[in-house]
Design a protein around this motif. Structure first.
Motif, PDB file in Angstrom:
ATOM      1  N   ALA A   1      44.598 -18.570  15.390  1.00  0.00           N
ATOM      2  CA  ALA A   1      45.075 -19.154  14.127  1.00  0.00           C
ATOM      3  C   ALA A   1      45.160 -18.062  13.065  1.00  0.00           C
ATOM      4  N   HIS A   2      46.210 -18.043  12.322  1.00  0.00           N
ATOM      5  CA  HIS A   2      46.329 -17.115  11.198  1.00  0.00           C
ATOM      6  C   HIS A   2      47.370 -17.657  10.242  1.00  0.00           C
ATOM      7  N   ALA A   3      47.384 -17.128   9.033  1.00  0.00           N
ATOM      8  CA  ALA A   3      48.382 -17.591   8.061  1.00  0.00           C
ATOM      9  C   ALA A   3      48.848 -16.426   7.207  1.00  0.00           C
ATOM     10  N   CYS A   4      48.040 -16.023   6.215  1.00  0.00           N
ATOM     11  CA  CYS A   4      48.540 -15.058   5.226  1.00  0.00           C
ATOM     12  C   CYS A   4      48.722 -13.650   5.782  1.00  0.00           C
ATOM     13  N   LYS A   5      47.931 -13.277   6.747  1.00  0.00           N
ATOM     14  CA  LYS A   5      47.889 -11.914   7.294  1.00  0.00           C
ATOM     15  C   LYS A   5      47.611 -10.881   6.213  1.00  0.00           C
ATOM     16  N   GLU A   6      46.991 -11.285   5.127  1.00  0.00           N
ATOM     17  CA  GLU A   6      46.656 -10.308   4.085  1.00  0.00           C
ATOM     18  C   GLU A   6      45.243 -10.525   3.536  1.00  0.00           C
ATOM     19  N   GLY A   7      44.400 -11.135   4.363  1.00  0.00           N
ATOM     20  CA  GLY A   7      42.980 -11.183   4.031  1.00  0.00           C
ATOM     21  C   GLY A   7      42.585 -12.114   2.911  1.00  0.00           C
ATOM     22  N   VAL A   8      43.395 -13.140   2.610  1.00  0.00           N
ATOM     23  CA  VAL A   8      43.005 -14.035   1.529  1.00  0.00           C
ATOM     24  C   VAL A   8      42.772 -15.483   1.947  1.00  0.00           C
ATOM     25  N   CYS A   9      43.327 -15.922   3.072  1.00  0.00           N
ATOM     26  CA  CYS A   9      43.286 -17.370   3.352  1.00  0.00           C
ATOM     27  C   CYS A   9      42.153 -17.765   4.292  1.00  0.00           C
ATOM     28  N   ALA A  10      41.607 -16.828   5.030  1.00  0.00           N
ATOM     29  CA  ALA A  10      40.503 -17.080   5.985  1.00  0.00           C
ATOM     30  C   ALA A  10      40.930 -17.854   7.232  1.00  0.00           C
ATOM     31  N   ALA A  11      42.226 -18.048   7.431  1.00  0.00           N
ATOM     32  CA  ALA A  11      42.673 -18.781   8.621  1.00  0.00           C
ATOM     33  C   ALA A  11      42.289 -18.041   9.898  1.00  0.00           C
ATOM     34  N   CYS A  12      42.215 -16.730   9.851  1.00  0.00           N
ATOM     35  CA  CYS A  12      41.954 -15.952  11.070  1.00  0.00           C
ATOM     36  C   CYS A  12      40.473 -15.607  11.232  1.00  0.00           C
ATOM     37  N   GLU A  13      39.618 -16.247  10.455  1.00  0.00           N
ATOM     38  CA  GLU A  13      38.186 -15.919  10.509  1.00  0.00           C
ATOM     39  C   GLU A  13      37.667 -16.096  11.938  1.00  0.00           C
TER      40      GLU A  13
ATOM     41  N   MET B   1      34.512 -12.267  10.692  1.00  0.00           N
ATOM     42  CA  MET B   1      35.418 -11.276  10.100  1.00  0.00           C
ATOM     43  C   MET B   1      36.839 -11.831  10.089  1.00  0.00           C
ATOM     44  N   MET B   2      37.684 -11.256   9.246  1.00  0.00           N
ATOM     45  CA  MET B   2      39.103 -11.617   9.224  1.00  0.00           C
ATOM     46  C   MET B   2      39.836 -10.580  10.080  1.00  0.00           C
ATOM     47  N   ILE B   3      40.332 -11.029  11.201  1.00  0.00           N
ATOM     48  CA  ILE B   3      40.888 -10.057  12.147  1.00  0.00           C
ATOM     49  C   ILE B   3      42.316  -9.635  11.794  1.00  0.00           C
ATOM     50  N   CYS B   4      42.908 -10.238  10.741  1.00  0.00           N
ATOM     51  CA  CYS B   4      44.274  -9.825  10.369  1.00  0.00           C
ATOM     52  C   CYS B   4      44.284  -8.504   9.626  1.00  0.00           C
ATOM     53  N   CYS B   5      43.128  -8.099   9.077  1.00  0.00           N
ATOM     54  CA  CYS B   5      43.158  -6.889   8.246  1.00  0.00           C
ATOM     55  C   CYS B   5      41.936  -5.994   8.423  1.00  0.00           C
TER      56      CYS B   5
HETATM   57  S1  FES Z   1      45.382 -14.642   8.202  1.00  0.00           S
HETATM   58 FE1  FES Z   1      44.713 -15.053   6.181  1.00  0.00          FE
HETATM   59  S2  FES Z   1      42.815 -13.957   6.096  1.00  0.00           S
HETATM   60 FE2  FES Z   1      43.636 -13.431   8.022  1.00  0.00          FE
END
Ligand code: FES
Length: 316
Positions: A262-274, A300-304
């Motif tokens: 799961a992921h959304a913003c890919k910029e470390g703000v939404c926590a979807a990828c926690e 951790m947030m794996i997108c960033c």
């Molecule tokens: S996808 Fe939003 S914090 Fe990682």
């Protein structure tokens, strides 16, 4: 969830509000407390998080406000150019990484630009609870500042105070953050949402206060640059061992290996990828986890984020 854009309105120069309703007449959105945000899935690889500017009770729409950013990487430009009343948009469930301590005796908020949105929700909630609050609100110009009248009305109704600091005001008084902290009682809860520069200054000014009283939320994310050096991720559930080369993110490598996360913003703000960390120490680069949460080394947030250790074991 599927949502319909019920209405939209320009609430300041370059700021547009949108009300979202469930697409199905029989559905209701979840209750969303002050400080909550939702992710909007606008297009392929274009997901943006927006704070609700009003708390949502059962049956309420979700109300967001978007500022058109001249440096937009697509989100606000898309919202202004393409999103119209009646459109259907996929949205996430509400999440809240910026919760309001409702039983606090004192609440002081600091807003920068469109960062006012979650704080507007907090001011509304505190006013409904009959609790006074103080808001310091800075914006480049009066005309580009959303919700001025609403905030003044809320302040009047609750005996609270709102102080504006607009860049085009000849009598502008800048927000004096050290003074904001110095003048507040010891049990005050402080909240800030705005650009990174403002949040950094806010955190520095509040350094002497216990961290549980100082709350921040960023509205712009980080640009994932990938890890500085190569490391290994061991995926505990699938048993896979993957190498994350320098310059790539864990999310990219994991997805490439056919594992969907799961992921959304890919910029470390939404926590979807926690993602839960089982072993190893991440190099946290997100804007979600607090210092304390980072110290606990649980997720951790794996997108960033990258890795300090040569290997990370993740619950994937
Ligand atoms: S996808 Fe939003 S914090 Fe990682």
């Amino acid at each position: 969830m599927k949502a319909i854009v019920e209405c939209q309105e320009d609430v300041a120069q370059g700021v547009r509000s949108f009300a979202l309703r469930p697409a199905s007449d029989s559905a209701e959105f979840e209750v969303a407390a002050a400080g909550s945000h939702v992710d909007l899935f606008l297009a392929q690889d274009l997901v943006r998080s927006y704070s609700l500017y009003l708390p949502a009770a059962k049956g309420d729409p979700y109300r967001i406000a978007v500022a058109l950013d001249p440096r937009s990487r697509g989100g606000s430009r898309h919202m202004f150019a393409h999103v119209k009343v009646g459109d259907e948009i996929d949205i996430s469930l509400p999440k809240n990484h910026f919760p309001l301590t409702e039983d606090a005796s004192n609440t002081v908020m600091v807003a920068g630009g469109i960062g006012v949105t979650p704080l507007m929700a907090m001011a509304t909630r505190l006013t409904r609870l009959g609790k006074p609050w103080t808001l310091h609100y800075a914006a480049q110009a009066r005309t580009s500042a959303a919700f001025i009248n609403e905030l003044q009305e809320l302040a009047y109704a609750s005996g609270s105070s709102v102080h504006f600091s607009f860049g085009d005001d000849p009598d502008r008084q800048r927000i004096d953050l050290p003074k904001v902290f110095a003048c507040a009682p010891l049990d005050t809860h402080f909240y800030c949402c705005g650009p990174k520069r403002m949040i950094d200054a806010f955190v520095a000014a509040g350094e002497q206060r216990p961290s549980r009283f100082v709350h921040v939320e960023h509205f712009g994310g980080v640009t994932p640059t990938g890890s500085d050096q190569s490391f290994t991720v061991r995926l505990a559930r699938s048993g896979k061992v993957l190498t994350v080369p320098a310059g790539r993110t864990i999310l990219e490598v994991v997805e490439q290996a056919g594992i969907s996360v799961a992921h959304a913003c890919k910029e470390g703000v939404c926590a979807a990828c926690e993602t839960r960390v089982i072993d190893g120490i991440p190099d946290h680069r997100d804007l979600v986890l607090s210092k304390k949460e980072r110290g606990q080394n649980q997720s951790m947030m794996i997108c960033c984020s990258g890795s300090v250790t040569a290997e990370l074991v993740l619950d994937l």
